[in-house]
Write a protein that holds these residues in place. Structure first.
Motif, PDB file in Angstrom:
ATOM      1  N   SER A  89       7.412  -3.295  17.037  1.00 37.44           N
ATOM      2  CA  SER A  89       6.955  -2.839  15.721  1.00 37.44           C
ATOM      3  C   SER A  89       7.636  -3.622  14.602  1.00 37.44           C
ATOM      4  CB  SER A  89       7.201  -1.347  15.552  1.00 37.44           C
ATOM      5  OG  SER A  89       8.575  -1.063  15.524  1.00 37.44           O
ATOM      6  N   ALA A  90       8.898  -3.956  14.770  1.00 35.06           N
ATOM      7  CA  ALA A  90       9.587  -4.727  13.732  1.00 35.06           C
ATOM      8  C   ALA A  90       9.001  -6.128  13.624  1.00 35.06           C
ATOM      9  CB  ALA A  90      11.079  -4.795  14.023  1.00 35.06           C
ATOM     10  N   LEU A  91       8.715  -6.743  14.755  1.00 30.33           N
ATOM     11  CA  LEU A  91       8.146  -8.086  14.717  1.00 30.33           C
ATOM     12  C   LEU A  91       6.741  -8.090  14.132  1.00 30.33           C
ATOM     13  CD1 LEU A  91       9.319  -9.572  18.117  1.00 30.33           C
ATOM     14  CD2 LEU A  91      10.045 -10.258  15.842  1.00 30.33           C
ATOM     15  N   CYS A  92       5.942  -7.101  14.513  1.00 26.76           N
ATOM     16  CA  CYS A  92       4.545  -7.094  14.062  1.00 26.76           C
ATOM     17  C   CYS A  92       4.398  -6.627  12.624  1.00 26.76           C
ATOM     18  CB  CYS A  92       3.713  -6.211  14.983  1.00 26.76           C
ATOM     19  SG  CYS A  92       3.532  -6.882  16.634  1.00 26.76           S
ATOM     20  N   SER A  93       5.087  -5.575  12.264  1.00 22.31           N
ATOM     21  CA  SER A  93       4.845  -5.023  10.933  1.00 22.31           C
ATOM     22  C   SER A  93       5.805  -5.558   9.884  1.00 22.31           C
ATOM     23  CB  SER A  93       4.906  -3.500  10.969  1.00 22.31           C
ATOM     24  OG  SER A  93       6.190  -3.066  11.321  1.00 22.31           O
ATOM     25  N   CYS A  94       7.072  -5.679  10.196  1.00 13.65           N
ATOM     26  CA  CYS A  94       8.041  -6.092   9.188  1.00 13.65           C
ATOM     27  C   CYS A  94       7.866  -7.561   8.814  1.00 13.65           C
ATOM     28  CB  CYS A  94       9.459  -5.819   9.689  1.00 13.65           C
ATOM     29  SG  CYS A  94      10.691  -5.910   8.383  1.00 13.65           S
ATOM     30  N   TRP A  95       7.761  -8.440   9.789  1.00 16.96           N
ATOM     31  CA  TRP A  95       7.604  -9.855   9.468  1.00 16.96           C
ATOM     32  C   TRP A  95       6.265 -10.129   8.816  1.00 16.96           C
ATOM     33  CZ3 TRP A  95      10.912 -13.214   8.321  1.00 16.96           C
ATOM     34  CH2 TRP A  95      12.171 -13.192   8.910  1.00 16.96           C
ATOM     35  N   TRP A  96       5.232  -9.395   9.229  1.00 20.73           N
ATOM     36  CA  TRP A  96       3.916  -9.533   8.624  1.00 20.73           C
ATOM     37  C   TRP A  96       4.014  -9.294   7.119  1.00 20.73           C
ATOM     38  CZ3 TRP A  96      -1.097 -10.416  10.420  1.00 20.73           C
ATOM     39  CH2 TRP A  96      -2.131  -9.998   9.615  1.00 20.73           C
ATOM     40  N   ARG A  97       4.671  -8.214   6.755  1.00 18.80           N
ATOM     41  CA  ARG A  97       4.806  -7.865   5.341  1.00 18.80           C
ATOM     42  C   ARG A  97       5.767  -8.784   4.610  1.00 18.80           C
ATOM     43  NH1 ARG A  97       6.055  -1.784   5.668  1.00 18.80           N
ATOM     44  NH2 ARG A  97       5.595  -1.863   7.854  1.00 18.80           N
ATOM     45  N   LEU A  98       6.876  -9.152   5.250  1.00 18.11           N
ATOM     46  CA  LEU A  98       7.846 -10.022   4.579  1.00 18.11           C
ATOM     47  C   LEU A  98       7.246 -11.380   4.233  1.00 18.11           C
ATOM     48  CD1 LEU A  98      11.267  -9.457   6.362  1.00 18.11           C
ATOM     49  CD2 LEU A  98      10.722  -9.084   3.971  1.00 18.11           C
ATOM     50  N   ILE A  99       6.521 -11.954   5.159  1.00 15.45           N
ATOM     51  CA  ILE A  99       5.916 -13.266   4.900  1.00 15.45           C
ATOM     52  C   ILE A  99       4.859 -13.163   3.808  1.00 15.45           C
ATOM     53  CG2 ILE A  99       4.460 -15.064   5.925  1.00 15.45           C
ATOM     54  CD1 ILE A  99       6.009 -14.563   8.551  1.00 15.45           C
ATOM     55  N   TYR A 100       4.029 -12.130   3.876  1.00 16.22           N
ATOM     56  CA  TYR A 100       2.995 -11.944   2.843  1.00 16.22           C
ATOM     57  C   TYR A 100       3.620 -11.741   1.460  1.00 16.22           C
ATOM     58  CZ  TYR A 100      -0.948 -10.026   0.303  1.00 16.22           C
ATOM     59  OH  TYR A 100      -1.912  -9.794  -0.623  1.00 16.22           O
ATOM     60  N   MET A 101       4.622 -10.898   1.375  1.00 13.36           N
ATOM     61  CA  MET A 101       5.245 -10.631   0.090  1.00 13.36           C
ATOM     62  C   MET A 101       5.992 -11.860  -0.432  1.00 13.36           C
ATOM     63  SD  MET A 101       4.237  -7.641  -0.605  1.00 13.36           S
ATOM     64  CE  MET A 101       5.238  -6.758  -1.750  1.00 13.36           C
ATOM     65  N   TYR A 102       6.579 -12.655   0.478  1.00 12.82           N
ATOM     66  CA  TYR A 102       7.236 -13.883   0.039  1.00 12.82           C
ATOM     67  C   TYR A 102       6.208 -14.862  -0.538  1.00 12.82           C
ATOM     68  CZ  TYR A 102       9.681 -18.295   0.063  1.00 12.82           C
ATOM     69  OH  TYR A 102      10.217 -19.489  -0.316  1.00 12.82           O
ATOM     70  N   LEU A 103       5.064 -14.956   0.101  1.00 14.04           N
ATOM     71  CA  LEU A 103       4.037 -15.865  -0.406  1.00 14.04           C
ATOM     72  C   LEU A 103       3.516 -15.413  -1.772  1.00 14.04           C
ATOM     73  CD1 LEU A 103       2.062 -16.587   2.876  1.00 14.04           C
ATOM     74  CD2 LEU A 103       3.652 -18.096   1.681  1.00 14.04           C
ATOM     75  N   LYS A 104       3.500 -14.112  -2.013  1.00 16.28           N
ATOM     76  CA  LYS A 104       3.044 -13.605  -3.308  1.00 16.28           C
ATOM     77  C   LYS A 104       4.113 -13.718  -4.392  1.00 16.28           C
ATOM     78  CE  LYS A 104      -1.120 -12.320  -2.581  1.00 16.28           C
ATOM     79  NZ  LYS A 104      -2.227 -12.935  -3.290  1.00 16.28           N
ATOM     80  N   SER A 105       5.395 -13.555  -4.023  1.00  9.18           N
ATOM     81  CA  SER A 105       6.442 -13.504  -5.045  1.00  9.18           C
ATOM     82  C   SER A 105       7.332 -14.744  -5.087  1.00  9.18           C
ATOM     83  CB  SER A 105       7.322 -12.278  -4.823  1.00  9.18           C
ATOM     84  OG  SER A 105       8.059 -12.428  -3.629  1.00  9.18           O
ATOM     85  N   GLY A 106       7.459 -15.453  -3.988  1.00  8.02           N
ATOM     86  CA  GLY A 106       8.339 -16.611  -3.939  1.00  8.02           C
ATOM     87  C   GLY A 106       9.793 -16.252  -3.700  1.00  8.02           C
ATOM     88  N   SER A 107      10.064 -15.006  -3.344  1.00 10.15           N
ATOM     89  CA  SER A 107      11.426 -14.547  -3.131  1.00 10.15           C
ATOM     90  C   SER A 107      11.424 -13.444  -2.077  1.00 10.15           C
ATOM     91  CB  SER A 107      11.999 -14.006  -4.436  1.00 10.15           C
ATOM     92  OG  SER A 107      13.248 -13.395  -4.216  1.00 10.15           O
ATOM     93  N   TYR A 108      12.570 -13.243  -1.458  1.00  8.11           N
ATOM     94  CA  TYR A 108      12.722 -12.147  -0.503  1.00  8.11           C
ATOM     95  C   TYR A 108      13.431 -10.938  -1.110  1.00  8.11           C
ATOM     96  CZ  TYR A 108      11.188 -14.986   3.429  1.00  8.11           C
ATOM     97  OH  TYR A 108      10.441 -15.737   4.293  1.00  8.11           O
TER      98      TYR A 108
END
Length: 136
Positions: A89-108
């Motif tokens: 669940s961490a690999l599928c949901s957390c990384w999915w969201r982290l990468i998407y949000m990074y692409l939208k914001s440019g920051s983690y």
């Protein structure tokens, strides 16, 4: 801050409740709980998405040890199920969201994620990752 206080209070209650029940490797049991508590506090105090993920994954190690050594009669089966489901669940949901949000914001940074406009928090892109990760 409230979750950090709740974590410390709950850990103290767990230690008091398990004081008489732990019969073998007592020092290792309490050391694992101390490490687990520190990692849980790290999860709740992380201001960076990647640091949150690192603390979340590191938290699984003492949980795996506590369940595997001091768990009930079916502890090995439970240990493997908990560890594999949380990893998936961490690999599928957390990384999915982290990468998407990074692409939208440019920051983690989590504060930057909160300042994004509502269209950047598109649920139709996040829900497939969450459901795939939680189907266990």
């Amino acid at each position: 801050m409230p979750l950090i206080l709740l974590t410390t209070f709950t850990t103290v209650l767990i230690v008091i409740a398990s004081w008489q029940n732990v019969e073998k490797r007592i020092a290792q049991y309490f050391a694992a709980f101390l490490i687990l508590e520190g990692l849980m506090i790290g999860v709740f105090s992380a201001l960076d998405g990647v640091l949150f993920y690192v603390f979340w994954e590191a938290m699984l190690i003492p949980m795996f040890i506590i369940i595997g050594i001091w768990g009930g009669p079916r502890r090995v089966l439970c240990d493997h199920q908990v560890f594999s489901c949380t990893r998936l669940s961490a690999l599928c949901s957390c990384w999915w969201r982290l990468i998407y949000m990074y692409l939208k914001s440019g920051s983690y940074e989590l504060a930057v994620f909160q300042r994004l406009p509502a269209d950047a928090h598109r649920a139709d892109l996040h829900l497939p990752g969450i459901f795939h990760g939680l189907r266990g």
